[in-house]
Enzyme design. Sequence first.
Site, short mmCIF file in Angstrom:
data_model
loop_
_atom_site.label_atom_id
_atom_site.label_comp_id
_atom_site.label_asym_id
_atom_site.label_seq_id
_atom_site.Cartn_x
_atom_site.Cartn_y
_atom_site.Cartn_z
N HIS A 10 0.81 -1.22 0.00
CA HIS A 10 0.00 0.00 0.00
C HIS A 10 0.85 1.27 0.00
CE1 HIS A 10 0.38 -0.25 4.54
NE2 HIS A 10 0.49 1.05 4.38
N ASP A 67 0.37 -7.65 1.49
CA ASP A 67 0.79 -6.26 1.65
C ASP A 67 2.31 -6.11 1.62
OD1 ASP A 67 0.42 -3.55 1.86
OD2 ASP A 67 0.20 -3.54 4.04
N GLY A 126 3.50 6.76 7.70
CA GLY A 126 4.87 6.96 7.24
C GLY A 126 5.79 5.86 7.71
N SER A 130 4.91 2.79 7.74
CA SER A 130 4.58 1.60 6.95
C SER A 130 5.73 1.21 6.04
CB SER A 130 3.33 1.86 6.11
OG SER A 130 2.19 2.01 6.92
N GLY A 155 -9.82 -6.31 -21.87
CA GLY A 155 -11.11 -6.40 -22.55
C GLY A 155 -12.14 -7.16 -21.73
#
Length: 436
Positions: A158, A188, A277, A279, A340
């Site tokens: 993230h 993550d 911050g 993270s 598509g």
Amino acid sequence: MENQYNYYNPEGQPGNTQYNSQSNQPNGSRPQRKKMPKAIAVTGLALLFGVVSSATFLTSNIVGNKVLGLDESSSSSSVKSTAPVNNSTLTTSSSVITSDVSDVVDNVMPSIVSITNMSVQQVQDFFGGVSQQESESAGTGIIVEQNDSELLIVTNNHVVAGSETLTVTFNDNKSVEADIKGTDPAHDVAVIAVPLKSISDDTMKSISVATMGDSTKLKVGEPAIAIGNALGYGQSVTTGVISATDREGAQVVDQATGEAAPSDVKLIQTDAAINPGNSGGALVNAKGEVIGINSSKLVGSSVEGVGYAIPISDVSDIITNLMNQETKTKVSESDRGYLGIEGFDVTSEYSERFSMPLGVYINGVTGGSGAEKAGLTKGGVITALNGITIDNMTTLQEQLKYYAKGDTVTLTVQEPGNGGNYKEQTYKVTLGTKAE
């Protein structure tokens, strides 16, 4: 001989015509003896009284101990008084470890970087119009490897999600741009790469590769040190302990979006402050070994001191896989390829209710598109693209930004079978243009 004098006659024999030197009296009369000074007499009496008193007290104490059985209590109290001294000698306080971590930080800090994510977000105005607006967010990364051409840095997915430009700032405050190597949204985790040719010699001398620890051996209560780019102000340090391990299904907060969601991995809980911050930064032990990747904190009016980190041992294989992928550079929008398909997210709620895998549900396939030509049909759930986990439409669109029209990608699709069971299928899709 005349005028002979004797100062003292111990025998006091009469018949000797001896004289006292002071009185000149004949020896036949009783001599006058010299008196003892008062000070000496008082001192002697005091000493005599003290000796007698001490003897009396000692005698009574011995008798009392024998009669009343006081010897045992006296001995035991003597033993007890020495026990705390022995214990205090053997017990080592941990306050020194948690309060002074400067040596540990000095060793770890060169392997920590700040990450700035410049992204473009769509913003809706008061009248319902939509415009694009640049957004800047801050995070942290850990230098985990150096190969022949790149410096590899692990962080949270993230932290880098939706990025148009990624900037890495090293320990010496020098900044360079980075590219995404690989991402795993489900855990993550992401790995980004900085070309070695972009890094100066002075910077290379000031940085280092982090030492990985073993998060499977963590003990609740042992010291924990969180290092990261808190609030985007630059690297900072917070300390605490390992509050718990193997936290399952913890509700964590994505600090980029502020949204809470359950984690797919078992997490380390710590009371070391983890703020926006932080993270992607390092959670290290007292040896300076990385034991976790700081992920987020639990927030709420009644919550304090609850932060989470991804155990490094649980994602080490994932990190290795991401490091071995080809470095991705985003393709300009005009040259970008398209699948598509039309789809929507299969969230954890839908997954539990309808027994479906997490991913992107294919709700429709555009005629003549690469997806149709590859054989994709409505009802399948896309779960991976080129080995990267796809858990929602946003992740799928993010991954497609790295591929141009004409490129071929491998899609992993879960397709419904008999009895509601899903079977995994793999499709090779050649990307087309948006007009198709």
